[in-house]
Design a protein around this motif. Structure first.
Motif, PDB file in Angstrom:
ATOM      1  N   GLN A 216       0.799  -1.226  -0.005  1.00  0.00           N
ATOM      2  CA  GLN A 216      -0.050   0.034  -0.044  1.00  0.00           C
ATOM      3  C   GLN A 216       0.836   1.422  -0.036  1.00  0.00           C
ATOM      4  OE1 GLN A 216      -3.197  -0.205  -0.586  1.00  0.00           O
ATOM      5  NE2 GLN A 216      -3.083  -2.321  -0.398  1.00  0.00           N
ATOM      6  N   SER A 217       2.018   1.321   0.509  1.00  0.00           N
ATOM      7  CA  SER A 217       2.844   2.506   0.526  1.00  0.00           C
ATOM      8  C   SER A 217       3.271   2.767  -0.675  1.00  0.00           C
ATOM      9  CB  SER A 217       4.229   2.141   1.432  1.00  0.00           C
ATOM     10  OG  SER A 217       5.141   3.066   1.119  1.00  0.00           O
ATOM     11  N   LYS A 218       3.167   4.144  -1.122  1.00  0.00           N
ATOM     12  CA  LYS A 218       3.375   4.705  -2.290  1.00  0.00           C
ATOM     13  C   LYS A 218       4.966   4.650  -2.610  1.00  0.00           C
ATOM     14  CE  LYS A 218       3.068   9.170  -5.186  1.00  0.00           C
ATOM     15  NZ  LYS A 218       2.798  10.378  -4.966  1.00  0.00           N
ATOM     16  N   ASN A 219       5.613   4.853  -1.580  1.00  0.00           N
ATOM     17  CA  ASN A 219       7.111   4.526  -1.915  1.00  0.00           C
ATOM     18  C   ASN A 219       7.697   3.208  -2.385  1.00  0.00           C
ATOM     19  OD1 ASN A 219       7.838   7.397  -1.406  1.00  0.00           O
ATOM     20  ND2 ASN A 219       7.984   7.176   0.699  1.00  0.00           N
ATOM     21  N   GLU A 220       6.844   2.382  -1.671  1.00  0.00           N
ATOM     22  CA  GLU A 220       7.343   1.057  -1.986  1.00  0.00           C
ATOM     23  C   GLU A 220       6.706   0.548  -3.210  1.00  0.00           C
ATOM     24  OE1 GLU A 220       8.572  -1.988  -0.097  1.00  0.00           O
ATOM     25  OE2 GLU A 220       9.608   0.011   0.527  1.00  0.00           O
ATOM     26  N   LYS A 221       5.527   0.901  -3.808  1.00  0.00           N
ATOM     27  CA  LYS A 221       4.995   0.596  -5.116  1.00  0.00           C
ATOM     28  C   LYS A 221       6.040   1.234  -5.830  1.00  0.00           C
ATOM     29  CE  LYS A 221       0.810   2.169  -4.127  1.00  0.00           C
ATOM     30  NZ  LYS A 221      -0.588   2.257  -4.067  1.00  0.00           N
ATOM     31  N   ILE A 222       6.680   2.678  -5.823  1.00  0.00           N
ATOM     32  CA  ILE A 222       7.264   3.209  -6.680  1.00  0.00           C
ATOM     33  C   ILE A 222       8.700   2.504  -6.769  1.00  0.00           C
ATOM     34  CG2 ILE A 222       8.825   5.325  -7.149  1.00  0.00           C
ATOM     35  CD1 ILE A 222       6.528   6.971  -5.869  1.00  0.00           C
ATOM     36  N   LYS A 223       9.108   2.158  -5.734  1.00  0.00           N
ATOM     37  CA  LYS A 223      10.346   1.385  -5.801  1.00  0.00           C
ATOM     38  C   LYS A 223      10.128  -0.020  -6.458  1.00  0.00           C
ATOM     39  CE  LYS A 223      13.595  -0.887  -2.427  1.00  0.00           C
ATOM     40  NZ  LYS A 223      13.881  -0.997  -0.847  1.00  0.00           N
ATOM     41  N   GLY A 224       9.085  -0.731  -6.344  1.00  0.00           N
ATOM     42  CA  GLY A 224       8.872  -2.014  -6.946  1.00  0.00           C
ATOM     43  C   GLY A 224       8.620  -1.529  -8.260  1.00  0.00           C
ATOM     44  N   SER A 225       8.042  -0.678  -8.702  1.00  0.00           N
ATOM     45  CA  SER A 225       7.770  -0.204 -10.275  1.00  0.00           C
ATOM     46  C   SER A 225       9.149  -0.042 -10.847  1.00  0.00           C
ATOM     47  CB  SER A 225       7.069   1.022 -10.403  1.00  0.00           C
ATOM     48  OG  SER A 225       5.581   0.700  -9.882  1.00  0.00           O
ATOM     49  N   VAL A 226      10.257   0.684 -10.168  1.00  0.00           N
ATOM     50  CA  VAL A 226      11.251   1.117 -10.882  1.00  0.00           C
ATOM     51  C   VAL A 226      12.181  -0.458 -11.363  1.00  0.00           C
ATOM     52  CG1 VAL A 226      13.586   1.916 -10.352  1.00  0.00           C
ATOM     53  CG2 VAL A 226      11.528   3.249  -9.893  1.00  0.00           C
ATOM     54  N   GLY A 227      11.975  -1.238  -9.984  1.00  0.00           N
ATOM     55  CA  GLY A 227      12.623  -2.598 -10.378  1.00  0.00           C
ATOM     56  C   GLY A 227      12.146  -3.296 -11.371  1.00  0.00           C
ATOM     57  N   ALA A 228      10.881  -3.600 -11.469  1.00  0.00           N
ATOM     58  CA  ALA A 228      10.092  -4.211 -12.529  1.00  0.00           C
ATOM     59  C   ALA A 228      10.501  -3.526 -13.895  1.00  0.00           C
ATOM     60  CB  ALA A 228       8.511  -4.116 -12.063  1.00  0.00           C
ATOM     61  N   GLY A 229      10.320  -2.049 -13.944  1.00  0.00           N
ATOM     62  CA  GLY A 229      10.842  -1.412 -14.942  1.00  0.00           C
ATOM     63  C   GLY A 229      12.265  -1.786 -15.609  1.00  0.00           C
ATOM     64  N   ILE A 230      13.137  -1.950 -14.537  1.00  0.00           N
ATOM     65  CA  ILE A 230      14.632  -2.291 -14.930  1.00  0.00           C
ATOM     66  C   ILE A 230      14.704  -3.954 -15.533  1.00  0.00           C
ATOM     67  CG2 ILE A 230      16.990  -2.669 -14.084  1.00  0.00           C
ATOM     68  CD1 ILE A 230      16.457  -0.539 -12.109  1.00  0.00           C
ATOM     69  N   VAL A 231      13.907  -4.735 -14.924  1.00  0.00           N
ATOM     70  CA  VAL A 231      13.920  -6.048 -15.337  1.00  0.00           C
ATOM     71  C   VAL A 231      13.332  -5.985 -16.767  1.00  0.00           C
ATOM     72  CG1 VAL A 231      12.553  -8.219 -15.261  1.00  0.00           C
ATOM     73  CG2 VAL A 231      13.683  -7.081 -13.224  1.00  0.00           C
ATOM     74  N   ALA A 232      12.010  -5.189 -16.924  1.00  0.00           N
ATOM     75  CA  ALA A 232      11.640  -5.313 -18.074  1.00  0.00           C
ATOM     76  C   ALA A 232      12.371  -4.554 -19.506  1.00  0.00           C
ATOM     77  CB  ALA A 232      10.128  -4.562 -18.361  1.00  0.00           C
ATOM     78  N   VAL A 233      13.206  -3.465 -18.983  1.00  0.00           N
ATOM     79  CA  VAL A 233      14.024  -2.741 -20.112  1.00  0.00           C
ATOM     80  C   VAL A 233      15.079  -3.664 -20.430  1.00  0.00           C
ATOM     81  CG1 VAL A 233      12.963  -0.783 -19.663  1.00  0.00           C
ATOM     82  CG2 VAL A 233      14.974  -1.263 -18.588  1.00  0.00           C
ATOM     83  N   LEU A 234      15.745  -4.321 -19.515  1.00  0.00           N
ATOM     84  CA  LEU A 234      17.057  -5.091 -19.770  1.00  0.00           C
ATOM     85  C   LEU A 234      16.593  -6.192 -20.802  1.00  0.00           C
ATOM     86  CD1 LEU A 234      18.778  -5.293 -16.130  1.00  0.00           C
ATOM     87  CD2 LEU A 234      19.334  -3.955 -18.215  1.00  0.00           C
ATOM     88  N   GLY A 235      15.412  -6.889 -20.429  1.00  0.00           N
ATOM     89  CA  GLY A 235      14.616  -7.931 -21.168  1.00  0.00           C
ATOM     90  C   GLY A 235      14.648  -7.518 -22.625  1.00  0.00           C
ATOM     91  N   LEU A 236      14.087  -6.348 -22.947  1.00  0.00           N
ATOM     92  CA  LEU A 236      13.648  -5.675 -24.128  1.00  0.00           C
ATOM     93  C   LEU A 236      15.107  -5.491 -24.726  1.00  0.00           C
ATOM     94  CD1 LEU A 236      10.828  -3.416 -23.273  1.00  0.00           C
ATOM     95  CD2 LEU A 236      10.478  -5.395 -24.863  1.00  0.00           C
ATOM     96  N   ALA A 237      15.721  -4.981 -24.032  1.00  0.00           N
ATOM     97  CA  ALA A 237      17.104  -4.622 -24.761  1.00  0.00           C
ATOM     98  C   ALA A 237      18.016  -5.799 -25.434  1.00  0.00           C
ATOM     99  CB  ALA A 237      18.198  -3.626 -23.730  1.00  0.00           C
ATOM    100  N   ALA A 238      17.970  -6.726 -24.582  1.00  0.00           N
ATOM    101  CA  ALA A 238      18.742  -8.046 -24.865  1.00  0.00           C
ATOM    102  C   ALA A 238      18.086  -8.530 -26.133  1.00  0.00           C
ATOM    103  CB  ALA A 238      18.606  -8.966 -23.724  1.00  0.00           C
ATOM    104  N   VAL A 239      16.569  -8.701 -26.109  1.00  0.00           N
ATOM    105  CA  VAL A 239      15.906  -9.111 -27.112  1.00  0.00           C
ATOM    106  C   VAL A 239      16.149  -8.455 -28.557  1.00  0.00           C
ATOM    107  CG1 VAL A 239      13.655  -9.933 -28.089  1.00  0.00           C
ATOM    108  CG2 VAL A 239      14.201 -10.695 -25.770  1.00  0.00           C
ATOM    109  N   TYR A 240      16.091  -7.313 -28.219  1.00  0.00           N
ATOM    110  CA  TYR A 240      16.012  -6.259 -29.539  1.00  0.00           C
ATOM    111  C   TYR A 240      17.590  -6.473 -30.245  1.00  0.00           C
ATOM    112  CZ  TYR A 240      11.825  -3.830 -28.157  1.00  0.00           C
ATOM    113  OH  TYR A 240      10.509  -3.540 -28.054  1.00  0.00           O
TER     114      TYR A 240
END
Length: 440
Positions: A216-240
């Motif tokens: 529920q914490s906004k800071n925790e959700k932002i922190k998690g979103s940053v982490g998830a975003g990094i996972v996604a963009v690293l995967g996208l970059a590698a595949v591209y």
């Protein structure tokens, strides 16, 4: 919040981004850039990976998401623009496009019949699967992040490993398109993937995923979103990079005209007839996960905007509309939707960049309104040009700015509008003893 939760959410986000368009753009870039593959791919990653990541962060860091960001221009604009975004990248364009691309690349090659029967059969099955997955949003991460994405990644990994083992690292000739400035050309190709607009919708999916984990914490959700975003963009970059490399080194590359042909040929060359099946699995899964994400994001948005109807009702409506429009065929869908996307994309980018810079530049109304007004002028020109309207006179008036010939003429005016608006908000209004006009 555990690392496992962040990882699976990131894998889900990767799949939401990685649709058929993302699958076929990089091989074509590799084919055409040849020996200039490295700078061309660097440009592509800048706008095809980094920009969507910025868009996700812009949405998840603001309470109310896209509506709140747009409301800094005007409350009515915020709602109307958000609705246009979700409809254009959802049921009216990206959802039926995903179904049609999955059919044409992953299903139709197995049928000699050119009638409408195979398309209807496939889209019924495709949207039934999407509908089932979307019905329970609490299980979206499990069904996509833990199951569909790993299957997709395994299929891609099989293709890449085999390609790296068998193909020689010898690039083809550089086409004229990539001779002078390969980085800029790749930058523009990544821009036209339109993933930054999709990211504005997917931000709500990421936030909801962490809510479902009980965070529920906004800071925790932002922190998690940053982490998830990094996972996604690293995967996208590698595949591209891997997909682009296949296009750059594939023998007899000159005979191909699009990325789908390149990957189909590569799959058959590397695996024989089995390769066609592998390519079909990759295409259908890529399209299905993107479609699921768009239906979920759109349904969540409209349910929040008008809660009189349930989330499941919106899922049913969006699924049905997407199915109905799919029957028009891919070419008709592109003819209708592309001018709309050309119009909204620059405005969306300006909004998300201003939002992300809020801690440094504030939320002044003049800044938002001036930058959006100037961006609107150039976006209007682009949409009229795409519709075939004679805009020669219009071009003579506004075509003096840098990057105009590249379709990016809005960039400098947007910066000028934002800068002058900031000065007015910060110094002129304050200098008169007035309160800064900002939204709380």
């Amino acid at each position: 919040m555990s690392n496992k939760q962040v990882l699976f959410t990131g894998l889900m986000l990767f799949s939401l981004f990685f649709g058929a368009g993302n699958l076929i753009f990089p091989p074509l870039l590799g084919l055409e850039s040849g020996g200039n593959f490295t700078p061309a791919m660097a440009g592509f990653l800048a706008t095809g990976v980094l920009l969507p990541f910025i868009a996700v962060l812009a949405v998840v860091t603001v309470d109310g998401g896209l509506v709140t960001i747009g409301s800094r221009v005007h409350k009515v604009f915020g709602v109307v623009f958000a609705v246009i975004i979700y409809l254009s990248i959802g049921a009216f364009y990206a959802i039926p496009r995903a179904a049609n691309v999955a059919f044409e690349l992953g299903f139709q090659p197995y049928f000699d019949n050119n009638g409408g029967g195979p398309l209807i059969l496939f889209t019924v099955l495709f949207f039934a699967a999407a509908y089932y997955i979307c019905l329970n949003p609490q299980k979206l991460v499990e069904r996509i992040g833990q199951w569909l994405t790993p299957i997709l990644l395994i299929a891609l990994a099989i293709l890449f490993i085999r390609a790296f083992y068998l193909l020689q690292n010898v690039t083809g000739p550089v086409t004229a398109k990539y001779e002078a400035n390969p980085f800029v050309t790749g930058f523009i190709e990544g821009y036209f993937t339109m993933d930054a607009v999709a990211a504005l919708a997917f931000g709500i999916v990421v936030i909801n995923a962490f809510k479902d984990y009980g965070i529920q914490s906004k800071n925790e959700k932002i922190k998690g979103s940053v982490g998830a975003g990094i996972v996604a963009v690293l995967g996208l970059a590698a595949v591209y990079i891997c997909l682009g490399w296949i296009g750059a080194v594939l023998p007899q590359a000159g005979q191909f005209t699009n990325g789908a042909e390149i990957l189909t040929t590569a799959s058959q060359l590397l695996f024989g007839n089995t390769g066609s099946l592998l390519f079909s699995i990759i295409v259908i899964l890529a399209c299905l996960t993107t479609c699921v994400g768009l239906i979920n994001a759109s349904a969540s948005f409209f349910q929040g905007l008008y809660p009189k109807f349930s989330y499941k009702t919106y899922v049913r409506v969006l699924t049905f509309v997407g199915f109905a429009i799919s029957s028009l065929g891919l070419n008709a869908i592109l003819d209708i939707a592309v001018p709309i996307l050309v119009f909204i994309y620059p405005i969306a980018i300006v909004l998300m960049m201003l939002s992300l810079l809020t801690p440094f530049i504030g939320k002044g109304k003049t800044m938002y309104r001036a930058s959006i007004a100037l961006t609107f002028v150039y976006a209007l020109y682009d949409v009229l040009a795409n519709l075939g309207v004679n805009v020669d006179g219009f071009a003579q008036v506004i075509g003096f700015v840098p990057f105009f010939d590249l379709g990016l003429g809005w960039i400098v005016p947007a910066v000028v509008g934002a800068t002058s608006g900031y000065v007015i908000d910060r110094f002129v209004l304050h200098g008169r003893g007035q309160e800064a006009i900002t939204l709380k």
